[in-house]
Design a protein around this motif. Structure first.
Motif, PDB file in Angstrom:
ATOM      1  N   HIS A  24      60.418  13.897  32.851  1.00  0.00           N
ATOM      2  CA  HIS A  24      61.342  14.515  33.779  1.00  0.00           C
ATOM      3  C   HIS A  24      62.635  13.707  33.891  1.00  0.00           C
ATOM      4  O   HIS A  24      63.323  13.765  34.895  1.00  0.00           O
ATOM      5  CB  HIS A  24      60.686  14.658  35.163  1.00  0.00           C
ATOM      6  N   ALA A  25      62.971  12.924  32.881  1.00  0.00           N
ATOM      7  CA  ALA A  25      64.190  12.126  32.885  1.00  0.00           C
ATOM      8  C   ALA A  25      64.990  12.377  31.613  1.00  0.00           C
ATOM      9  O   ALA A  25      65.192  11.481  30.808  1.00  0.00           O
ATOM     10  CB  ALA A  25      63.848  10.643  33.025  1.00  0.00           C
ATOM     11  N   PRO A  26      65.467  13.613  31.398  1.00  0.00           N
ATOM     12  CA  PRO A  26      66.171  13.912  30.153  1.00  0.00           C
ATOM     13  C   PRO A  26      67.586  13.353  30.111  1.00  0.00           C
ATOM     14  O   PRO A  26      68.231  13.412  29.068  1.00  0.00           O
ATOM     15  CB  PRO A  26      66.203  15.444  30.144  1.00  0.00           C
ATOM     16  N   PHE A  27      68.092  12.803  31.222  1.00  0.00           N
ATOM     17  CA  PHE A  27      69.473  12.331  31.268  1.00  0.00           C
ATOM     18  C   PHE A  27      69.558  10.807  31.246  1.00  0.00           C
ATOM     19  O   PHE A  27      70.499  10.229  31.791  1.00  0.00           O
ATOM     20  CB  PHE A  27      70.163  12.880  32.511  1.00  0.00           C
ATOM     21  N   THR A  28      68.595  10.139  30.649  1.00  0.00           N
ATOM     22  CA  THR A  28      68.591   8.686  30.589  1.00  0.00           C
ATOM     23  C   THR A  28      68.824   8.209  29.158  1.00  0.00           C
ATOM     24  O   THR A  28      68.548   8.907  28.194  1.00  0.00           O
ATOM     25  CB  THR A  28      67.259   8.118  31.102  1.00  0.00           C
ATOM     26  N   GLY A  29      69.363   6.984  29.051  1.00  0.00           N
ATOM     27  CA  GLY A  29      69.599   6.391  27.751  1.00  0.00           C
ATOM     28  C   GLY A  29      71.075   6.344  27.384  1.00  0.00           C
ATOM     29  O   GLY A  29      71.934   6.858  28.107  1.00  0.00           O
ATOM     30  N   PRO A  30      71.411   5.739  26.245  1.00  0.00           N
ATOM     31  CA  PRO A  30      72.812   5.664  25.798  1.00  0.00           C
ATOM     32  C   PRO A  30      73.291   6.999  25.241  1.00  0.00           C
ATOM     33  O   PRO A  30      72.505   7.799  24.742  1.00  0.00           O
ATOM     34  CB  PRO A  30      72.766   4.587  24.705  1.00  0.00           C
ATOM     35  N   HIS A  31      74.599   7.216  25.302  1.00  0.00           N
ATOM     36  CA  HIS A  31      75.169   8.464  24.793  1.00  0.00           C
ATOM     37  C   HIS A  31      76.595   8.230  24.318  1.00  0.00           C
ATOM     38  O   HIS A  31      77.282   7.298  24.758  1.00  0.00           O
ATOM     39  CB  HIS A  31      75.137   9.563  25.860  1.00  0.00           C
ATOM     40  N   VAL A  32      77.059   9.104  23.424  1.00  0.00           N
ATOM     41  CA  VAL A  32      78.448   9.136  22.973  1.00  0.00           C
ATOM     42  C   VAL A  32      78.941  10.577  23.066  1.00  0.00           C
ATOM     43  O   VAL A  32      78.127  11.514  23.046  1.00  0.00           O
ATOM     44  CB  VAL A  32      78.601   8.613  21.532  1.00  0.00           C
ATOM     45  N   GLU A  33      80.250  10.759  23.171  1.00  0.00           N
ATOM     46  CA  GLU A  33      80.785  12.103  23.340  1.00  0.00           C
ATOM     47  C   GLU A  33      82.240  12.157  22.911  1.00  0.00           C
ATOM     48  O   GLU A  33      82.923  11.127  22.826  1.00  0.00           O
ATOM     49  CB  GLU A  33      80.663  12.545  24.794  1.00  0.00           C
TER      50      GLU A  33
ATOM     51  N   VAL B  41      94.757  16.502  26.834  1.00  0.00           N
ATOM     52  CA  VAL B  41      94.149  15.190  26.731  1.00  0.00           C
ATOM     53  C   VAL B  41      92.966  15.263  25.775  1.00  0.00           C
ATOM     54  O   VAL B  41      92.234  16.267  25.743  1.00  0.00           O
ATOM     55  CB  VAL B  41      93.702  14.661  28.119  1.00  0.00           C
ATOM     56  N   TYR B  42      92.766  14.212  24.983  1.00  0.00           N
ATOM     57  CA  TYR B  42      91.683  14.192  23.998  1.00  0.00           C
ATOM     58  C   TYR B  42      91.239  12.748  23.778  1.00  0.00           C
ATOM     59  O   TYR B  42      92.037  11.811  23.938  1.00  0.00           O
ATOM     60  CB  TYR B  42      92.155  14.798  22.667  1.00  0.00           C
ATOM     61  N   GLY B  43      89.963  12.557  23.455  1.00  0.00           N
ATOM     62  CA  GLY B  43      89.476  11.205  23.235  1.00  0.00           C
ATOM     63  C   GLY B  43      87.982  11.141  23.037  1.00  0.00           C
ATOM     64  O   GLY B  43      87.316  12.160  22.791  1.00  0.00           O
ATOM     65  N   VAL B  44      87.447   9.927  23.170  1.00  0.00           N
ATOM     66  CA  VAL B  44      86.025   9.665  22.970  1.00  0.00           C
ATOM     67  C   VAL B  44      85.509   8.831  24.133  1.00  0.00           C
ATOM     68  O   VAL B  44      86.265   8.120  24.806  1.00  0.00           O
ATOM     69  CB  VAL B  44      85.764   8.928  21.637  1.00  0.00           C
ATOM     70  N   GLY B  45      84.200   8.913  24.361  1.00  0.00           N
ATOM     71  CA  GLY B  45      83.574   8.143  25.425  1.00  0.00           C
ATOM     72  C   GLY B  45      82.156   7.738  25.061  1.00  0.00           C
ATOM     73  O   GLY B  45      81.570   8.253  24.111  1.00  0.00           O
ATOM     74  N   ALA B  46      81.616   6.808  25.834  1.00  0.00           N
ATOM     75  CA  ALA B  46      80.250   6.340  25.643  1.00  0.00           C
ATOM     76  C   ALA B  46      79.731   5.824  26.975  1.00  0.00           C
ATOM     77  O   ALA B  46      80.508   5.487  27.875  1.00  0.00           O
ATOM     78  CB  ALA B  46      80.179   5.246  24.580  1.00  0.00           C
ATOM     79  N   GLY B  47      78.419   5.762  27.108  1.00  0.00           N
ATOM     80  CA  GLY B  47      77.851   5.260  28.346  1.00  0.00           C
ATOM     81  C   GLY B  47      76.353   5.098  28.265  1.00  0.00           C
ATOM     82  O   GLY B  47      75.729   5.310  27.213  1.00  0.00           O
ATOM     83  N   TYR B  48      75.794   4.714  29.400  1.00  0.00           N
ATOM     84  CA  TYR B  48      74.344   4.542  29.508  1.00  0.00           C
ATOM     85  C   TYR B  48      73.918   4.991  30.895  1.00  0.00           C
ATOM     86  O   TYR B  48      74.542   4.631  31.901  1.00  0.00           O
ATOM     87  CB  TYR B  48      73.951   3.078  29.287  1.00  0.00           C
ATOM     88  N   ASP B  49      72.839   5.788  30.954  1.00  0.00           N
ATOM     89  CA  ASP B  49      72.306   6.299  32.217  1.00  0.00           C
ATOM     90  C   ASP B  49      70.849   5.889  32.380  1.00  0.00           C
ATOM     91  O   ASP B  49      70.108   5.784  31.391  1.00  0.00           O
ATOM     92  CB  ASP B  49      72.397   7.827  32.267  1.00  0.00           C
ATOM     93  N   ALA B  50      70.460   5.683  33.619  1.00  0.00           N
ATOM     94  CA  ALA B  50      69.072   5.349  33.936  1.00  0.00           C
ATOM     95  C   ALA B  50      68.655   6.091  35.194  1.00  0.00           C
ATOM     96  O   ALA B  50      69.469   6.311  36.099  1.00  0.00           O
ATOM     97  CB  ALA B  50      68.903   3.844  34.133  1.00  0.00           C
ATOM     98  N   GLN B  51      67.388   6.472  35.239  1.00  0.00           N
ATOM     99  CA  GLN B  51      66.855   7.148  36.418  1.00  0.00           C
ATOM    100  C   GLN B  51      66.310   6.133  37.395  1.00  0.00           C
ATOM    101  O   GLN B  51      65.525   5.253  37.030  1.00  0.00           O
ATOM    102  CB  GLN B  51      65.757   8.131  36.030  1.00  0.00           C
ATOM    103  N   VAL B  52      66.751   6.226  38.658  1.00  0.00           N
ATOM    104  CA  VAL B  52      66.276   5.365  39.731  1.00  0.00           C
ATOM    105  C   VAL B  52      65.797   6.277  40.845  1.00  0.00           C
ATOM    106  O   VAL B  52      66.596   6.897  41.544  1.00  0.00           O
ATOM    107  CB  VAL B  52      67.382   4.419  40.234  1.00  0.00           C
ATOM    108  N   GLY B  53      64.479   6.384  40.987  1.00  0.00           N
ATOM    109  CA  GLY B  53      63.938   7.340  41.934  1.00  0.00           C
ATOM    110  C   GLY B  53      64.273   8.749  41.488  1.00  0.00           C
ATOM    111  O   GLY B  53      64.030   9.136  40.348  1.00  0.00           O
ATOM    112  N   GLY B  54      64.914   9.512  42.363  1.00  0.00           N
ATOM    113  CA  GLY B  54      65.263  10.878  42.017  1.00  0.00           C
ATOM    114  C   GLY B  54      66.682  11.060  41.544  1.00  0.00           C
ATOM    115  O   GLY B  54      67.126  12.195  41.360  1.00  0.00           O
ATOM    116  N   VAL B  55      67.435   9.959  41.369  1.00  0.00           N
ATOM    117  CA  VAL B  55      68.836  10.078  40.976  1.00  0.00           C
ATOM    118  C   VAL B  55      69.069   9.414  39.624  1.00  0.00           C
ATOM    119  O   VAL B  55      68.257   8.610  39.156  1.00  0.00           O
ATOM    120  CB  VAL B  55      69.771   9.448  42.034  1.00  0.00           C
ATOM    121  N   ILE B  56      70.188   9.763  39.018  1.00  0.00           N
ATOM    122  CA  ILE B  56      70.611   9.183  37.753  1.00  0.00           C
ATOM    123  C   ILE B  56      71.816   8.301  38.024  1.00  0.00           C
ATOM    124  O   ILE B  56      72.821   8.751  38.591  1.00  0.00           O
ATOM    125  CB  ILE B  56      70.986  10.276  36.730  1.00  0.00           C
ATOM    126  N   LEU B  57      71.729   7.025  37.623  1.00  0.00           N
ATOM    127  CA  LEU B  57      72.841   6.083  37.745  1.00  0.00           C
ATOM    128  C   LEU B  57      73.339   5.736  36.350  1.00  0.00           C
ATOM    129  O   LEU B  57      72.542   5.507  35.437  1.00  0.00           O
ATOM    130  CB  LEU B  57      72.404   4.814  38.469  1.00  0.00           C
TER     131      LEU B  57
END
Length: 206
Positions: free
Chosen positions: A23-32, A54-70
Motif C-alpha cells: 500500500h505504498a506505491p509512492f515510495t522510493g527514488p524517481h526522475v521526471e 517552462v521546461y526541465g528535469v527533476g528527481a527526488g525520493y519519497d518515503a511513507q511515514v504512517g499514513g503520509v508520504i514525505l
C-alpha cells in the motif's frame, strides 16, 4: 494458547511490512521531465506580466511515514519568459528581465487518497538567473545576468501511469515563487518578481 498467541505475533511481524509495501506505491527514488505555463510578474506595480514556457528535469525520493508520504526533491528548469518594468529607479527608465535557469530544492508532504492517486503540497528554496537590460532614460544602457534567491510553494496531484512499467507516473502541479533584490547593472533593485507556473510531469519511480 500461549503457542497460538506467539504464532500470531510472529505472523503479524511478517505480514505488516508486506501490507505496508503493498500500500505504498509512492515510495522510493524517481526522475521526471517537466513542462508547462510560466508567468513572470513585476509585483511592485511598475511593470506588467508576460507568459512563457517552462521546461526541465527533476528527481527526488519519497518515503511513507504512517499514513503520509514525505519526500525531498530537486529540479532544474529553463524558460522562454521575459518581463518589462518602467520607472524602476527614476522616472522614464525601463528594465527588461528575461527568465533563465532556475534551480529548486525542497520537500513535499502528501496523502494517498486512492491506491494510485497522491495529493501533496510542497515548499522550498529556489535560485533563478535573470538576464537583464537597463536603460536609465538618458542614454545609458547596461546589461548582464543576475541571480536572485527566493522561495516556492505549491500543490499537485500524482497519478500512477504505467507507460514506463510499474513505476510510471504523471503529475499536474501549480506552484508560486517569489524572488527579491534583483541586481540590475550597478544597482540593487529592491523589488519583487512573482512567478506563477502550472506544469505537467511524466516520470518513473524505481
Amino acid at each position: 494458547m500461549r503457542t497460538i498467541f506467539t504464532a500470531a505475533l510472529l505472523a503479524s511481524a511478517f505480514v505488516t511490512p508486506a501490507l505496508a509495501q503493498g500500500h505504498a506505491p509512492f515510495t522510493g527514488p524517481h526522475v521526471e521531465v517537466t513542462g508547462g505555463w510560466d508567468r513572470l510578474t513585476g509585483s511592485n506595480g511598475n511593470g506588467g506580466h508576460n507568459d512563457g514556457f517552462v521546461y526541465g528535469v527533476g528527481a527526488g525520493y519519497d518515503a511513507q511515514v504512517g499514513g503520509v508520504i514525505l519526500g525531498i526533491e530537486g529540479e532544474a528548469t529553463d524558460s522562454t519568459n521575459k518581463v518589462r518594468a518602467r520607472n524602476v529607479l527614476v522616472t522614464g527608465d525601463n528594465a527588461r528581465v528575461s527568465a533563465g535557469r532556475d534551480l529548486y530544492i525542497g520537500g513535499r508532504i502528501g496523502y494517498a487518497v486512492a491506491p494510485a492517486t497522491l495529493l501533496y503540497v510542497k515548499g522550498g528554496y529556489t535560485n533563478a538567473r535573470f538576464g537583464e537590460r537597463y536603460d536609465n532614460g538618458a542614454g545609458t544602457i547596461s546589461g548582464g545576468h543576475a541571480n536572485a534567491d527566493g522561495y516556492r510553494v505549491g500543490a499537485g496531484v500524482e497519478q500512477k501511469f504505467n507507460v514506463f512499467g510499474p513505476g510510471g507516473f504523471v503529475k499536474a502541479e501549480y506552484r508560486y515563487s517569489n524572488y527579491k533584490n534583483l541586481n540590475v547593472g550597478d544597482a540593487n533593485i529592491d523589488t519583487d518578481f512573482d512567478r506563477h507556473q502550472v506544469v505537467g510531469s511524466i516520470g518513473v519511480r524505481f
